[in-house]
Design a protein around this motif. Structure first.
Motif, PDB file in Angstrom:
ATOM      1  N   TRP A 131       0.837  -1.199   0.000  1.00 35.91           N
ATOM      2  CA  TRP A 131       0.000   0.000   0.000  1.00 35.91           C
ATOM      3  C   TRP A 131       0.870   1.246   0.000  1.00 35.91           C
ATOM      4  O   TRP A 131       2.083   1.183   0.149  1.00 35.91           O
ATOM      5  CB  TRP A 131      -0.935  -0.004   1.211  1.00 35.91           C
ATOM      6  N   SER A 133       0.217   5.738   0.699  1.00 34.34           N
ATOM      7  CA  SER A 133      -0.165   6.711   1.725  1.00 34.34           C
ATOM      8  C   SER A 133      -1.239   7.600   1.122  1.00 34.34           C
ATOM      9  O   SER A 133      -1.608   7.431  -0.043  1.00 34.34           O
ATOM     10  CB  SER A 133       1.049   7.541   2.153  1.00 34.34           C
ATOM     11  N   LYS A 134      -1.718   8.541   1.896  1.00 29.19           N
ATOM     12  CA  LYS A 134      -2.761   9.421   1.372  1.00 29.19           C
ATOM     13  C   LYS A 134      -2.281  10.206   0.145  1.00 29.19           C
ATOM     14  O   LYS A 134      -3.068  10.556  -0.734  1.00 29.19           O
ATOM     15  CB  LYS A 134      -3.224  10.392   2.453  1.00 29.19           C
ATOM     16  N   GLY A 150      -3.594   0.210  -3.471  1.00 26.45           N
ATOM     17  CA  GLY A 150      -3.008  -0.949  -2.806  1.00 26.45           C
ATOM     18  C   GLY A 150      -3.112  -2.192  -3.660  1.00 26.45           C
ATOM     19  O   GLY A 150      -3.682  -2.187  -4.762  1.00 26.45           O
ATOM     20  N   GLU A 262      -3.550   1.921   5.522  1.00 28.57           N
ATOM     21  CA  GLU A 262      -2.402   2.798   5.286  1.00 28.57           C
ATOM     22  C   GLU A 262      -1.794   3.384   6.565  1.00 28.57           C
ATOM     23  O   GLU A 262      -0.588   3.681   6.600  1.00 28.57           O
ATOM     24  CB  GLU A 262      -2.809   3.953   4.362  1.00 28.57           C
ATOM     25  N   ASP A 263      -2.607   3.537   7.606  1.00 24.51           N
ATOM     26  CA  ASP A 263      -2.165   4.351   8.748  1.00 24.51           C
ATOM     27  C   ASP A 263      -2.098   3.628  10.085  1.00 24.51           C
ATOM     28  O   ASP A 263      -1.898   4.273  11.124  1.00 24.51           O
ATOM     29  CB  ASP A 263      -3.104   5.562   8.912  1.00 24.51           C
ATOM     30  N   GLN A 274       4.451   2.509   5.529  1.00 27.30           N
ATOM     31  CA  GLN A 274       3.749   2.977   4.336  1.00 27.30           C
ATOM     32  C   GLN A 274       4.644   2.830   3.099  1.00 27.30           C
ATOM     33  O   GLN A 274       5.858   2.636   3.224  1.00 27.30           O
ATOM     34  CB  GLN A 274       3.348   4.448   4.477  1.00 27.30           C
ATOM     35  N   GLU A 275       4.012   2.906   1.937  1.00 23.47           N
ATOM     36  CA  GLU A 275       4.715   2.899   0.651  1.00 23.47           C
ATOM     37  C   GLU A 275       5.690   1.718   0.551  1.00 23.47           C
ATOM     38  O   GLU A 275       6.842   1.868   0.171  1.00 23.47           O
ATOM     39  CB  GLU A 275       5.406   4.245   0.431  1.00 23.47           C
TER      40      GLU A 275
END
Length: 308
Positions: A131, A133-134, A150, A262-263, A274-275
């Motif tokens: 995945w 991030s925003k 994702g 994601e968080d 993330q990422e």
């Protein structure tokens, strides 16, 4: 970080290609002991350009992921729908969920199998996610230059081998089912049995047990429309023994669910995980097959929940 000897334990992550040989029996035995999930140590996404120094396969000619150019895929009428068996698990069965600092991994029982759509029977080993991030989508594969928020990978191994670790060293030994995740307007109830337990593995290295559930609900409903190519694991040791199936239909999560993925998880030093994706690799002459005929350019747009 440099490997310290030929018997160094190489760590497997997600998912086909030319035969991989070991230099001696000691190294082969160590290969066979590798865990079935994304690697736990020795590499990170921060040193991604250095992977091939310690893991030579990462610099190979049949690497994954790739950017699928739908105008250059080859329709293959012999690609049949993916058929699954044993995916609807009883709640009495417990599954291990782990934050291994690279992703979240759910270990799966070998009773889960792919029984159609591939030349052999493949047993399930684990599933995991990639995945972003925003501000940055995080799928590994791309389609026509588009990256999705994702991606889920369900890793299987050829049933002629006794373990996923042994299968990973042989051409076609692994088969991974991949699907893109994107934001949708509705809550996806099929993902609740997994996402509701992410808080329990919030910190890197944490493991919990969760009740079994219908794993097929994590995948798209349409298992007959997909892309197929030979590639590699997308993390070290990047073994080129993976038969990739990338579904055309996407999975839709609500904004709240996508935020949760994601968080929630952290890796070292309480930093958000993330990422966790690798950029597309060159095809180097490989064909990407399609189980369905691509629409003539400009005549038909992708439908809702489809990549084309």
């Amino acid at each position: 970080m440099r490997a310290r000897g030929p018997a160094v334990i190489l760590l497997i992550t997600c998912v086909l290609g030319p035969h991989v040989t070991c230099q001696d029996h000691t190294e082969e035995e160590e290969h066979d002991k590798q865990p079935a999930g994304p690697g736990h140590h020795h590499w990170s996404y921060q040193d991604i350009l250095e992977w091939d120094k310690d893991y030579p396969e990462c610099g190979g000619k049949a690497q994954s992921p790739i950017d699928v150019d739908t105008q250059h895929t080859v329709f293959d009428a012999q690609l049949r729908p993916i058929q699954l068996s044993g995916y609807n698990l009883s709640t009495a069965e417990t599954l291990e969920l782990e934050n291994n600092k690279h992703t979240v991994v759910l270990k799966l029982p070998g009773t889960m199998k792919i029984i159609g759509g591939l030349p052999e029977i493949y047993q399930a080993a684990q599933l995991h996610f990639h995945w972003g991030s925003k501000s940055n989508p995080g799928s590994e594969h791309m389609v026509n230059g588009r990256r999705f928020p994702g991606e889920i990978h369900v890793v299987h191994y050829n049933s002629e081998y006794t373990s996923v670790e042994k299968a990973a060293n042989h051409s076609g030994g692994l088969a991974v089912l991949a699907a893109f995740i994107e934001k949708g307007p509705d809550y996806n109830e099929g993902y609740e049995p997994l996402l509701s337990h992410l808080e329990a593995v919030k910190d890197g290295g944490q493991i919990t047990e969760i009740p079994g559930f219908d794993i097929s609900r994590l995948l798209p409903q349409r298992l007959d429309r997909y892309f197929r190519y030979n590639g590699s694991l997308t993390t070290p040791p990047c073994l080129q023994t993976v038969n990739w199936t990338i579904f055309n239909q996407t999975i839709r999560l609500s904004e709240t669910q996508l935020d949760l993925l994601e968080d929630t998880l952290h890796h070292d030093h309480d930093q958000l995980l993330q990422e966790n994706f690798r950029d597309p690799q060159k095809l180097n002459g490989r064909n990407v097959l399609s189980s369905f005929k691509a629409p003539v350019l400009g005549r038909k747009a992708a439908g809702e929940g489809e990549v084309m």
